[in-house]
Design a protein around this motif. Structure first.
Motif: not given
Lengths: 605, 160
Positions: A254, A311, A324, A326-328, A330, B31, B121, B124-125, B132
């Motif tokens: 990410s 994010a 997080r 992964d961009g989350g 929570r 997103r 990258p 993001e995946p 995500n």
């Protein structure tokens, strides 16, 4: 250190000092290797996943991968120069053996999802060696099921599986829920053990030559990456080690960067200040981008900056304190049933600071955008619109109290640093608008509110008695984060106030080259060590103010405080020199890089 | 049943799908930005990627409409309800396999579970069900695909 025939060498109650850990990784996860050859921390498949080895948080139930001589031995270790490949040399009365540890990178060809490789070489004599892989999936809560796939022992737990592939390292034996072996390492011989992991997919069983080729390729990649860094000042070794360490904390899928590789290592032995740092803090973003730019890491900077904007998109214009990897958004905090490092409980994963109000993060985001554009980066119209929205938000909410940069768990207050960072947010928005990156229709509002913030800080956050800005409005405490006012160019009407604040911070919070974070309460019991990032901020502030010699002197002291392989944890006990808190900590290494570059620049002036 | 009807449905359905996702994006529910994900596979210019991505997404929408038509023809029936069911299946496959697994592997600038330290990258995946990109993403994406399928099925039936 002399590991005995069984058990852990200098370990206290089964735990080695935090300074005894070195980090290896692959851009997705990090393993911590102790001086005695035990891998005591590894989360799979990613850095923020549940652990497979967590002996540093529970020596009995956490799981570990031991590999050491079966006789007493002295230990010396180092990173292979300019790499994240660790080399540990055991010297015993019977001979010398060397262990090379690395996590391999995916590269081309069919390899395991994650691969930890340990190559053992005989240097002289004949050293009896032993190894033991005792995985404990899910933070030690899932006991592995050991099975065989042909001759290869495999540990299965939940959606994860580990194959223990070994060559010339003795016949693997299964003992309860562990796999172990013994062998003799003669001079000139070599053996290899690969821990091959799979998650939600089949295991890949590699050949030995493929494993060793990937190990050598990883070393070559790290050397090449380090050679491309542009810093060439007097602190090169420490800066390159810091850069390589930060690269381990970058989440390659990410572009996010974790604050540290571990969770719940204590800020006080036996204390409750144990937090999960395997998340990305907005607070660190400006330091991150500045360091990346200064090191010549444009691709990492690009990835990080756009990850940050992606994010933070859902909550716009508000920001979460952390995200997080992964961009989350929570990251609920929960307590694990583990004993904690040397009994330091609770052991927490997740971090409830995510839900706090912190006003300083808006300044960090806009400063990050300013650094990005000043280095030639372009903002698209949507990004510009969102950043302008962030500045509008700051203009509305800067009068509110918050939890501050240190995420205190006491009641919100009017922290001086937060107000200064709100000023930074509006100042950078005005600059970005002047450069054409943001629409300029709200500039007058931003300018007016920036002036109002400065007026508030000067009127309410200055103590004539201390001769310093204070930790919070109306208070008499001090806070090392006030140094960031110097580094980020907060301008009150009287610049001498910042000079005086630096002296007051050194006087009240200093211990030699080290600084504690703040004075006063924070809603938690117990104490903590000196904060290493603050100590490097002090160096940076001195260099920025042109006090080159003082900065150089303090820098040398701080460089000496790293562990034997150049890593820092979050804190240090000034009296014992013991490292405390999560390790390796990104913010410390970021601060080191920025301080080193500032010193070099101040010397050139 | 008509291939031209399916293609017309594909065009309208893709517009509706894209608009739904965009609206959800603006509303802060997700997103996800499928045209952007597609466009960045061919250009690194962000503005151009979005424009090109819309063209590619429209072409993909027409391609899927032809697949729907082939299935309608094979089983000898069509209609908006069947189309909606196929849209649901299409959405599930997209979020679990196509965009989650296949796109990161073929996309030159997207991270994946295979990414390691030697890659940086630019995107993001999406993760399983594209979560995500926000927890609202699966629901919004499935809803948009159901609408797409219903429109393709409806147009294909009307044209017959």
């Amino acid at each position: 250190m002399r590991p005995p025939a069984s058990g852990r060498g200098a370990a206290r109650d089964g735990y080695v000092p935090i300074a005894d850990y070195a980090a290896i990784g692959d851009g997705r996860t990090v393993a911590l290797v102790a001086r005695d050859g035990s891998v005591d921390w590894l989360c799979l498949p990613d850095l923020d996943s549940p652990s497979v080895f967590a002996a540093l948080l529970d020596a009995d139930r956490g799981g570990r991968f031991e590999l050491c001589p079966d006789v007493a031995a002295d230990v010396q270790r180092r990173y292979v120069p300019d790499t994240n490949v660790l080399e540990t040399t055991f010297t015993s009365a019977l001979g010398i053996a060397r262990v090379t540890d690395a996590m391999t990178l995916s590269g081309s060809g069919l390899g395991p999802t994650r691969e930890l490789v340990r190559r053992i070489e005989g240097v002289a004599g004949c050293v009896p060696m032993r190894w033991r892989v005792a995985p404990a999936f899910g933070y030690g809560h899932i006991r592995p099921r050991i099975e065989y796939r042909g001759p290869v022992p495999v540990a299965v737990g939940g959606a994860g599986a580990l194959a223990v592939c070994s060559w010339d390292a003795g016949r693997p034996e299964v003992d309860g829920s562990a796999i172990s072996g013994r062998f003799e390492m003669r001079g000139g011989d070599s053996a290899c053990i690969a821990l091959c992991a799979a998650y939600q997919e089949p295991l890949v069983f590699p050949r030995r030559d493929d494993v060793e080729r990937r190990l050598d390729a990883a070393a070559a990649y790290w050397r090449e990456w380090a050679a491309q860094r542009t810093y060439d000042g007097p602190w090169r070794d420490a800066v390159i080690r810091s850069a390589l360490t930060l690269k381990l904390l970058f989440h390659a899928p990410s572009g996010a960067i974790a604050a540290a590789a571990t969770a719940s290592l204590p800020e006080e032995i036996g204390g409750e200040r144990n937090w999960d740092y395997r998340l990305c803090w907005i607070r660190d973003s400006a330091f991150t981008l500045e360091a990346l730019m200064r090191l010549g890491c444009p691709s990492e900077a690009e990835a990080f900056f756009w990850w940050l904007l992606h994010a933070s998109q859902l909550s716009r214009p508000k920001l979460r304190v952390l995200y997080r990897l992964d961009g989350g958004e929570r990251a609920p905090e929960r307590v694990l049933a583990l004993n904690g490092y040397r009994g330091s409980r609770p052991v927490r994963v997740g971090n409830d600071a995510a839900g706090q109000t912190q006003l300083d993060i808006y300044g960090c985001l806009l400063q990050t955008a300013a650094i990005y554009t000043e280095a030639g980066g372009r903002l698209d119209r949507e990004a510009g619109r969102r950043l302008a929205g962030v500045a509008d938000l700051v203009a509305r909410i800067w009068r509110e109290p918050d939890s501050g940069i240190w995420e205190v768990r006491s009641a919100p207050r009017h922290f001086t640093h937060s107000k200064m960072m709100c000023w930074v947010a509006l100042d950078r928005a005005i600059r970005l608008a002047a450069a054409g990156h943001l629409e300029s229709k709200h500039v007058a509002l931003w300018r007016g509110e920036a002036d109002a913030i400065a007026h508030f800080v000067e009127a309410h956050c200055w103590s004539a008695r201390l001769g310093s800005y204070t930790r919070d409005a109306g208070g008499e405490g001090l806070d090392a984060s006030l140094l960031l006012g110097i580094l980020l160019g907060y301008r009150g009407p009287d610049p001498r106030r910042m000079d005086a604040t630096l002296e007051a911070v050194r006087r009240e919070l200093g211990h030699g080259a080290l600084l504690y974070r703040y004075s006063g309460d924070d809603g938690l019991g117990g104490t903590e060590g000196a904060f290493l990032c603050c100590s490097f901020w002090l160096v940076d502030a001195l260099a920025t103010m042109g006090r080159h010699d003082e900065a150089t002197e303090l820098m040398a002291e701080l460089i000496d405080r790293a562990n034997d392989v150049g890593l820092y944890a979050e804190e240090i006990d000034p009296h014992s020199g013991e490292l405390l808190g999560n390790v390796p900590q990104g913010l410390v290494h970021l601060a080191l890089i920025n301080a080193a570059v500032s010193i070099t620049a101040s010397g050139d002036r | 049943m008509s291939v031209w009807g399916a293609l017309a449905g594909g065009f309208v359905g893709t517009l509706v799908l894209t608009t739904t996702l965009r609206a959800a994006n603006e509303a802060g529910l997700t997103r996800v930005d499928l045209p952007f994900l597609l466009g960045t596979a061919v250009t690194l210019d962000r503005a151009r990627a979005k424009a090109l991505g819309y063209v590619l997404h429209l072409a993909a929408g027409e391609g899927f409409a032809l697949v729907y038509y082939a299935i309608f023809a094979a089983i000898g029936t069509d209609g908006w309800l069947l189309g909606a069911l196929m849209g649901l299946l299409h959405g599930i496959v997209s979020t679990t396999a196509l965009v989650n697994v296949l796109l990161p592997v073929v996309h030159p600038h997207m991270g994946s579970t295979l990414s390691s330290a030697d890659r940086s990258p630019l995107l993001e995946p999406p993760g399983f069900l594209m979560r995500n990109y926000g927890h609202g993403t699966p629901a919004v994406t499935l809803l948009a695909h159901v609408a797409y399928g219903a429109i393709v099925g409806g147009f294909a039936g009307m044209a017959g």
